[in-house]
Design a protein around this motif. Structure first.
Motif, PDB file in Angstrom:
ATOM      1  N   GLN A  78       0.844  -1.200   0.000  1.00 31.60           N
ATOM      2  CA  GLN A  78       0.000   0.000   0.000  1.00 31.60           C
ATOM      3  C   GLN A  78       0.877   1.247   0.000  1.00 31.60           C
ATOM      4  O   GLN A  78       0.599   2.218  -0.702  1.00 31.60           O
ATOM      5  CB  GLN A  78      -0.926  -0.008   1.224  1.00 31.60           C
ATOM      6  N   GLN A  79       1.952   1.181   0.741  1.00 28.43           N
ATOM      7  CA  GLN A  79       2.866   2.322   0.818  1.00 28.43           C
ATOM      8  C   GLN A  79       3.521   2.584  -0.534  1.00 28.43           C
ATOM      9  O   GLN A  79       3.550   3.714  -1.001  1.00 28.43           O
ATOM     10  CB  GLN A  79       3.933   2.005   1.854  1.00 28.43           C
ATOM     11  N   HIS A  80       4.029   1.518  -1.169  1.00 29.53           N
ATOM     12  CA  HIS A  80       4.677   1.672  -2.466  1.00 29.53           C
ATOM     13  C   HIS A  80       3.700   2.174  -3.515  1.00 29.53           C
ATOM     14  O   HIS A  80       4.017   3.035  -4.333  1.00 29.53           O
ATOM     15  CB  HIS A  80       5.271   0.339  -2.939  1.00 29.53           C
ATOM     16  N   PHE A  81       2.508   1.630  -3.489  1.00 28.97           N
ATOM     17  CA  PHE A  81       1.458   2.022  -4.420  1.00 28.97           C
ATOM     18  C   PHE A  81       1.216   3.527  -4.340  1.00 28.97           C
ATOM     19  O   PHE A  81       1.188   4.224  -5.345  1.00 28.97           O
ATOM     20  CB  PHE A  81       0.185   1.249  -4.073  1.00 28.97           C
ATOM     21  N   ASN A  82       1.067   4.026  -3.103  1.00 28.73           N
ATOM     22  CA  ASN A  82       0.762   5.437  -2.914  1.00 28.73           C
ATOM     23  C   ASN A  82       1.952   6.341  -3.184  1.00 28.73           C
ATOM     24  O   ASN A  82       1.835   7.362  -3.849  1.00 28.73           O
ATOM     25  CB  ASN A  82       0.245   5.683  -1.488  1.00 28.73           C
ATOM     26  N   GLU A  83       3.116   5.947  -2.613  1.00 24.18           N
ATOM     27  CA  GLU A  83       4.271   6.850  -2.691  1.00 24.18           C
ATOM     28  C   GLU A  83       4.996   6.787  -4.016  1.00 24.18           C
ATOM     29  O   GLU A  83       5.348   7.810  -4.589  1.00 24.18           O
ATOM     30  CB  GLU A  83       5.247   6.524  -1.553  1.00 24.18           C
ATOM     31  N   ASN A  84       5.253   5.537  -4.504  1.00 22.41           N
ATOM     32  CA  ASN A  84       6.077   5.398  -5.699  1.00 22.41           C
ATOM     33  C   ASN A  84       5.301   5.392  -7.003  1.00 22.41           C
ATOM     34  O   ASN A  84       5.689   6.029  -7.964  1.00 22.41           O
ATOM     35  CB  ASN A  84       6.905   4.111  -5.638  1.00 22.41           C
ATOM     36  N   TYR A  85       4.181   4.656  -7.054  1.00 19.29           N
ATOM     37  CA  TYR A  85       3.506   4.501  -8.334  1.00 19.29           C
ATOM     38  C   TYR A  85       2.450   5.560  -8.597  1.00 19.29           C
ATOM     39  O   TYR A  85       2.448   6.197  -9.628  1.00 19.29           O
ATOM     40  CB  TYR A  85       2.909   3.095  -8.451  1.00 19.29           C
ATOM     41  N   MET A  86       1.534   5.742  -7.674  1.00 21.78           N
ATOM     42  CA  MET A  86       0.435   6.669  -7.917  1.00 21.78           C
ATOM     43  C   MET A  86       0.715   8.097  -7.457  1.00 21.78           C
ATOM     44  O   MET A  86       0.037   9.025  -7.853  1.00 21.78           O
ATOM     45  CB  MET A  86      -0.843   6.170  -7.214  1.00 21.78           C
ATOM     46  N   GLU A  87       1.734   8.266  -6.613  1.00 21.97           N
ATOM     47  CA  GLU A  87       2.081   9.585  -6.061  1.00 21.97           C
ATOM     48  C   GLU A  87       0.815  10.266  -5.540  1.00 21.97           C
ATOM     49  O   GLU A  87       0.457  11.378  -5.964  1.00 21.97           O
ATOM     50  CB  GLU A  87       2.757  10.441  -7.134  1.00 21.97           C
TER      51      GLU A  87
END
Lengths: 188, 137
Positions: A78-87
């Motif tokens: 969830q963290q990667h999704f928000n921070e890295n991919y979807m910003e």
């Protein structure tokens, strides 16, 4: 004479609005889920807070989700999704605006399952792209339900997947939508 | 020499263990988290209504404790329960998606009741959305 025209226009305007208000459907708890099926890993997430308005008179359909409301099984994903991919700090929402192309053929008072096609634009991660999808409208005593499945390409929305995790994240993501609409009370 | 190798191996193993732990860590809940902000449902809605970009900056991802009156309760159509809190604004309410652990507690609540809930702010759609909500009483 001028007065009559004004009164007639005002009356028509009010009536048209009243009629279209009778035909608006709304939900604040629509469900949007996606699956990324890659060779090494299957990533899934569900968002239960999609907001949608459907105008049966015009066929206009709007769907919006908050990126931060997508729930994953694992915190790190969830963290990667928000921070890295979807910003998601920069782009908190994904919004779809479109029209049901066969709306004029649908009788919303008759229970049944009707295949529909919706065409419009999806704005996500700061990019707007045309999107067409097929789905079903379920008309019953309890109201209107809509379902749709379609695929999107991450590249289209500038969502970059680093080479290192390319085997873990599919470029094409399958999206499923389910919404149970309530009829909007006319504002009059 | 042998000692250095052992130390390096020990550290690498520890590092790996941490990475594996983080990778497989299931969703954490807000049960033990302190709220970043405490306010009424009305105040939260007002903040977003007046200035959405500024409110996003201030509240996105933060844990907010809101108190308000329940407008409607939706217990588990999709397996998750949620509450809608009144804000005085008929169009914009606080839409709280409850953590799975709260489903049982939610069943004992009724519309019109006052509650205190803490959740993580996801932003504004029609309503202000909070996720992972825990009922604080």
């Amino acid at each position: 004479m001028k007065n009559k025209i004004v009164i007639l226009s005002a009356l028509s305007f009010v009536l048209i609005n009243a009629v279209s208000a009778q035909n608006k459907y709304f939900t604040r708890d629509g469900k949007v889920s996606f699956v990324s099926d890659a060779p090494l890993e299957k990533i899934e997430a569900i968002n239960n807070k999609a907001s949608s308005v459907f105008d049966a008179s015009t066929g206009q359909l709007e769907f919006a989700v908050l990126i931060k409301a997508f729930e994953f099984e694992k915190d790190l994903m969830q963290q990667h999704f928000n921070e890295n991919y979807m910003e998601s700090d920069k782009y908190p929402k994904a919004v779809f605006k479109g029209t049901i192309s066969n709306v004029s053929t649908i009788d919303f008072s008759k229970p049944g399952n009707i295949p529909v096609t919706v065409a419009g634009q999806l704005t996500m991660h700061g990019v707007t792209k045309e999107l067409t999808a097929t789905g079903t409208f379920e008309i019953s005593e309890s109201g209107l339900a809509a379902n749709s499945s379609f695929k999107i390409n991450l590249d289209d929305y500038n969502i970059s997947v680093p080479k290192l995790v390319r085997d873990k994240i599919a470029r094409e993501v399958a999206i499923e939508i389910t919404a149970h609409y309530k009829k909007l009370e006319p504002k009059m | 020499m042998k000692r250095i190798i052992l130390i390096i191996m020990g550290l690498s193993f520890a590092g790996l263990a941490v990475a594996v732990y983080l990778y497989f860590k299931p969703k954490s809940t807000l049960h033990h988290s302190r709220p970043d902000f405490t306010m009424t449902a009305a105040k939260l809605a007002e903040a977003f209504e007046q200035n959405e970009p500024e409110s996003n900056e201030k509240y996105l991802d933060k844990i907010i404790s809101v108190n308000g009156v329940i407008e409607t309760l939706d217990v588990g159509r999709s397996g998750t329960a949620s509450l809608l809190l009144q804000t005085g604004n008929p169009v914009m309410m606080i839409n709280c998606e409850l953590d799975k652990s709260e489903s049982i507690k939610a069943k004992s609540l009724t519309a019109g009741q006052s509650v205190k809930i803490k959740g993580r702010c996801a932003g504004l759609l029609t309503d202000v959305v909070l996720t992972g909500c825990i009922i604080e009483e």
